[in-house]
Design a protein around this motif. Structure first.
Motif, short mmCIF file in Angstrom:
data_model
loop_
_atom_site.label_atom_id
_atom_site.label_comp_id
_atom_site.label_asym_id
_atom_site.label_seq_id
_atom_site.Cartn_x
_atom_site.Cartn_y
_atom_site.Cartn_z
N HIS A 155 2.52 -2.20 3.93
CA HIS A 155 3.20 -3.29 4.52
C HIS A 155 4.02 -4.06 3.86
CE1 HIS A 155 3.52 -6.15 8.19
NE2 HIS A 155 4.65 -6.15 7.76
N GLN B 296 6.71 -1.82 2.52
CA GLN B 296 7.84 -1.94 3.55
C GLN B 296 8.88 -3.01 3.31
OE1 GLN B 296 7.77 -3.83 6.78
NE2 GLN B 296 9.87 -3.45 6.95
N HIS B 297 8.37 -4.22 3.14
CA HIS B 297 9.30 -5.19 3.16
C HIS B 297 10.12 -5.13 1.74
CE1 HIS B 297 7.13 -8.94 5.43
NE2 HIS B 297 6.88 -7.58 6.05
N CYS C 76 6.75 -12.94 9.18
CA CYS C 76 5.91 -11.56 9.35
C CYS C 76 4.60 -12.18 9.51
CB CYS C 76 5.84 -10.84 8.08
SG CYS C 76 4.70 -9.36 8.41
N HIS D 52 -0.50 -9.29 3.53
CA HIS D 52 0.40 -8.65 2.30
C HIS D 52 -0.31 -8.82 0.90
CE1 HIS D 52 4.14 -7.78 4.29
NE2 HIS D 52 3.76 -8.73 5.17
ZN ZN Z 1 6.03 -7.61 7.98
#
Ligand code: ZN
Length: 411
Positions: free
Chosen positions: A101, A104-105, A204, A208
């Motif tokens: 995740h 991805q950011h 979000c 993370h």
């Molecule tokens: Zn996110």
């Protein structure tokens, strides 16, 4: 399943109380006063974990509450309302999801910054993940550039922070550039913003890493163009190592199968394919010649034709034997019973009958059913795909009985 927990005590064991425990199909839906298990959302699948010793297979968000699903076929509730329970999280799964995740950011931010390509959506898969870019295409050079920048930011151990803002906080308007994108309309509470320092901020709800160093590495695999989609497939962290292990294992197997090192693999496979094609050509020619010879041999009996002929082959589905044989055969009065088994099957294959229309109509369906087949008669032919060729003997007996007096049978 092994449960490892972060050094943070918050995740190792978390005490909370049961609010409700409701029986549903296949298990129980459990709501707790608070939870450390992440519910599915924002493109990220839910955590797995435990409540006491019971496995939590999925967590979904319903309004402000997280609903934990616990598989259980019995009717007896695993927890009482008000009972204190302890939770733990499947840390390997959680950390993997954190890596994908946050990765991805990062990838999304760099595509945006370097090439002004916006990410429309993303998918966290079990093997690899992808972002769907608002682009017609992405070049190899663009992929390489984004991958290089991402990995440099990882080497730099760029910090990642999470801040919670009130919806009317002016900071949301000023410095948080991407923060309010994609905000669901029903969100009224505080907004959670994830910031990769010096790169971007993004609203979000996901889990993370604290620092890009924890991503280890980013690998952009490929670009897949579909209708109105441009998917960039990627791997982050542990998945890069896992993929490398898989590729290496395969490479070692290829080394011994192909009797040559990785550099020669493509050439060796091409050579192998060409050899196979050559062999297939020869096999086709020989099968056709054999069928012609067989037909010619039987055609010599034209003066006194046999009542029936049995020919059973094991050439597999691509065989030319049956067609060639029937094309060249000149015994219209003879009942011909042909089978051709798949080379790799136990009893699957093809059945073809040729003969007088009345014999075909009578024997065809019976033989087809004995061989567990599917097919039909067309005039003087009967074609079927069959599954039980071991019953060929029963079919032969049927034919022999039908033509009662012994004919000049050929096997
Ligand atoms: Zn996110």
């Amino acid at each position: 399943m092994v449960f490892k927990c972060q050094e943070d005590s918050f995740l190792r064991e978390f005490k909370t109380k049961v609010v409700s425990c409701e029986k549903i199909k296949g298990g129980f839906n459990v709501i707790l006063e608070d939870t450390v298990l992440f519910p599915e959302g924002g493109g990220q699948p839910s955590d797995h974990g435990r409540v006491n010793d019971r496995l939590v297979k999925s967590v979904i968000r319903k309004g402000a509450q997280a609903v934990h699903f616990i598989e259980d076929e019995t009717e007896s509730a695993p927890f009482a309302v008000g009972e204190e329970v302890s939770q733990s999280v499947d840390w390997d799964r959680r950390f993997d999801h954190m890596q994908q995740h946050s990765g991805q950011h990062l990838i999304t931010a760099i595509f945006d910054r370097e090439f002004q390509l916006n990410t429309k959506s993303w998918w966290l898969g079990t093997e690899s993940s992808y972002i769907d870019l608002d682009a017609k295409d992405v070049t190899r050079e663009q992929l390489e550039r984004v991958e290089k920048i991402c990995n440099q930011l990882i080497v730099d151990c760029t910090p990642v922070g999470v801040k919670v803002y009130e919806p009317n906080d002016p900071a949301l308007q000023s410095d948080v550039t991407r923060a309010t994108r994609g905000l669901p309309e029903d969100v009224t509470g505080p907004l959670r913003v994830v910031t990769i320092e010096g790169v971007e901020s993004n609203m979000c709800c996901g889990t993370h890493v604290r620092n890009l160093g924890q991503l280890q590495a980013v690998k952009l695999l490929s670009v897949e163009k579909a209708k109105n989609k441009c998917l960039v497939h990627f791997l982050v962290g542990g998945r890069v190592l896992r993929k490398l292990s898989e590729c290496y294992e395969r490479e070692v197997q290829f080394n011994s199968l192909l009797n040559g090192g990785p550099v020669a693999h493509v050439e060796l496979i091409k050579k192998l394919q060409s050899t196979v094609r050559g062999t297939q050509r020869v096999a086709k020619k020989l099968t056709t010649e054999l069928a012609a010879a067989e037909a010619e041999r039987l055609n010599k009996l034209q003066e006194n034709p046999p009542k029936y002929v049995f020919l059973h082959r094991c050439d597999g589905p691509d065989s030319d034997f049956v067609n060639t044989f029937l094309r060249l055969s000149k015994l219209p009065e003879t009942f011909i019973f042909l089978t051709n088994a798949d080379t790799d099957s136990n009893g699957k294959g093809q059945m073809v009958l040729q003969g007088k229309q009345e014999d075909i109509a009578k024997l065809g369906p019976e033989m087809c059913s004995l061989l567990d087949g599917k097919g039909n008669a067309k005039g003087t032919r009967f074609n079927a795909k069959v599954n039980k060729l071991k019953n060929v003997v029963l079919c032969e007996k049927l034919v022999q009985t039908h033509f009662s007096e012994e004919g000049l049978a050929e096997k």
